[in-house]
Write an enzyme that holds these catalytic residues in place. Structure first.
Site, PDB file in Angstrom:
ATOM      1  N   HIS A   1      -3.932   6.511   2.106  1.00  0.00           N
ATOM      2  CA  HIS A   1      -4.543   5.202   1.889  1.00  0.00           C
ATOM      3  C   HIS A   1      -4.007   4.161   2.859  1.00  0.00           C
ATOM      4  CE1 HIS A   1      -5.733   1.574  -0.501  1.00  0.00           C
ATOM      5  NE2 HIS A   1      -6.788   2.325  -0.754  1.00  0.00           N
TER       6      HIS A   1
ATOM      7  N   SER B   1     -11.283  -1.235  -1.265  1.00  0.00           N
ATOM      8  CA  SER B   1     -10.062  -1.219  -0.456  1.00  0.00           C
ATOM      9  C   SER B   1     -10.370  -1.437   1.014  1.00  0.00           C
ATOM     10  CB  SER B   1      -9.333   0.123  -0.608  1.00  0.00           C
ATOM     11  OG  SER B   1      -8.476   0.138  -1.714  1.00  0.00           O
TER      12      SER B   1
ATOM     13  N   ASP C   1       0.840  -1.196   0.000  1.00  0.00           N
ATOM     14  CA  ASP C   1       0.000   0.000   0.000  1.00  0.00           C
ATOM     15  C   ASP C   1       0.877   1.249   0.000  1.00  0.00           C
ATOM     16  OD1 ASP C   1      -2.408   1.756   0.783  1.00  0.00           O
ATOM     17  OD2 ASP C   1      -3.249  -0.268   0.784  1.00  0.00           O
TER      18      ASP C   1
END
Length: 448
Positions: A237, A392, A206
């Site tokens: 994120h 996600s 990530d």
């Protein structure tokens, strides 16, 4: 259209008669009323004629308030066809370009899983070799090289390099994070219990994590960057994904009660709203996680099918690793997105708290499970808590559940997957379907 006909005149006259009768109690003869219509007729006809000369209005699509809100909440993530990824004002790390189907790649850069003979052949060609690396954990060697201007297709390159179709060769594609925008309001989210409380190892590929966030106080997180020197990874994120897995606080409870999280940083900033990761960085991240014997790897990213990506994932899975990926946020009509669409990878779609599918969630035969991924509370890169949406956010549920089940079953992947399937709550069509897969995975009332 012409109102000069007896029927229309009499309708208007009757209306005037009724008005006269109700207002003054005087009965007016129809003929007397008709005599009063000529000026009115003329004005109405003139208005109609002018209106008929005007162009017809363009129909406006009917959009509900909810649809408008959803469209407004989606980030503006479009990128230019050519984008320089800069380390600073003087140095460019690389240039990415848009390809067919809106996928992106590093300009003129390709990857080849090469043996010694293929490497020798490559060195004799008109290409610029950027790096040659051995990945021991994946049992593979990878050559990264740039081709001359004008070489645009895999078939052209195979012919130019004198390689056959079996060669594992592909572009250095760019893969994207799969999340939506947070909302402003945050409420406590203490109802979620962890999938297990034992110490388990889990990996994620990530962006960076804001490890100074209060949610990670006392947690066990190991990070490693796989970006070019001088290029930093944004922490938006990655902080959200890590927060779901192991974050703690008054507004957040972790999916894993005691996790050893290994975080591979591969995303760089493309714009204010978009983050990209090169395939080369993803391969390096996979090798690092496999070398640390991580049993489950969460990949909340998507992109195109790629021969090198598939070979790398296959190599990782041969080392007794399970890979969980976001299904994608391109909507139900989207083409399959990878790595989730590979048969060996577990793809997760997103649902909301009422078991409705996330409106942007991908669909397809490759969907394996669904999990809560809409408006979920998690940690944010700015040090606060907020709500995020997207596939996600759903993938970590399945990654957490599998981490616990592997521990329960002595790292037996088949038993872990079988029990996970039995725990899935069937939604939609009976049995496995293209929206929810085998069904939804929820945190258990009692730890696994």
């Amino acid at each position: 259209m012409n109102i000069k006909n007896t029927r229309v005149k009499h309708i208007i006259a009757a209306s005037l008669c009724i008005f006269s009768a109700t207002s003054s109690a005087n009965i007016v003869k129809v003929d007397q009323v008709l005599g009063q219509l000529n000026p009115i007729e003329q004005r109405i006809e003139q208005t109609i004629e002018r209106a008929q000369r005007l162009p017809l209005p363009v129909p406006v699509p009917q959009v509900s308030i909810d649809e408008l809100k959803a469209q407004i909440s989606e980030p503006i993530s479009s990128l230019p066809n050519v984008l320089n990824i800069n380390i600073n004002s003087q140095n460019t790390a690389f240039v990415e370009v848009e390809l067919e189907n809106s996928f992106r790649a590093i300009e003129r850069q390709w990857l080849l899983m090469a043996n010694s003979q293929q490497l020798n052949t490559l060195q004799q060609q008109n290409v610029t070799i950027v790096s040659v690396k051995n990945y021991n954990a994946l049992n593979m060697s990878l050559v990264r090289f740039n081709v001359p201007q004008g070489v645009n297709s895999k078939s052209e390159l195979l012919k130019a390099l004198n390689l056959d179709e079996s060669a594992i060769l592909d572009r250095n594609h760019i893969y994207q994070a799969q999340t939506g925008e947070p909302t402003a309001k945050v409420t406590p989210n203490n109802s979620i219990a962890p999938y297990c409380t034992q110490s388990v190892k889990i990996g994620m590929i990530d962006s960076a994590i804001n490890t100074k966030h209060s949610a990670f106080e006392g947690t066990n997180i190991t990070t490693q960057s796989f970006l070019p020197q001088g290029l930093s990874s944004p922490n938006l994120h990655g902080t959200a994904i890590a927060g779901l897995i192991t974050g703690k606080g008054a507004k957040l409870s972790p999916l894993l009660g005691s996790a050893k999280l290994y975080s591979a940083e591969v995303f760089y900033r493309q714009s204010e709203y978009a983050q990209g990761a090169t395939l080369f960085a993803i391969v390096e991240a996979l090798n690092w996680l496999v070398s640390n014997k991580i049993p489950v790897i969460n990949m909340s990213l998507t992109g195109p099918n790629n021969a090198v990506l598939e070979a790398s994932i296959t190599a990782a899975i041969k080392q007794n690793v399970l890979i969980v990926a976001a299904a994608g946020n391109q909507g139900p009509a989207s083409q399959p997105l990878y790595p989730g669409a590979y048969k060996s990878v577990i793809a997760v779609s997103a649902i909301d708290a009422t078991n409705q599918i996330y409106r942007w969630s991908n669909k397809g035969g490759y969907i394996d499970f669904a999990a809560l991924g809409v408006n979920v509370v998690t940690s944010q890169g700015n040090g606060k808590f907020g709500r995020e949406s997207g596939t996600s956010m759903a993938a970590p549920h399945v990654s957490a559940a599998l981490s616990c089940l592997l521990l329960k079953h002595g790292n037996n992947k088949t038993k872990a997957l079988n029990e996970l399937t039995s725990l899935a709550v069937d939604l939609g069509e009976q049995g496995k379907d293209t929206t929810f897969g085998y069904g939804a995975i929820y945190p258990p009332k009692n730890a696994l």
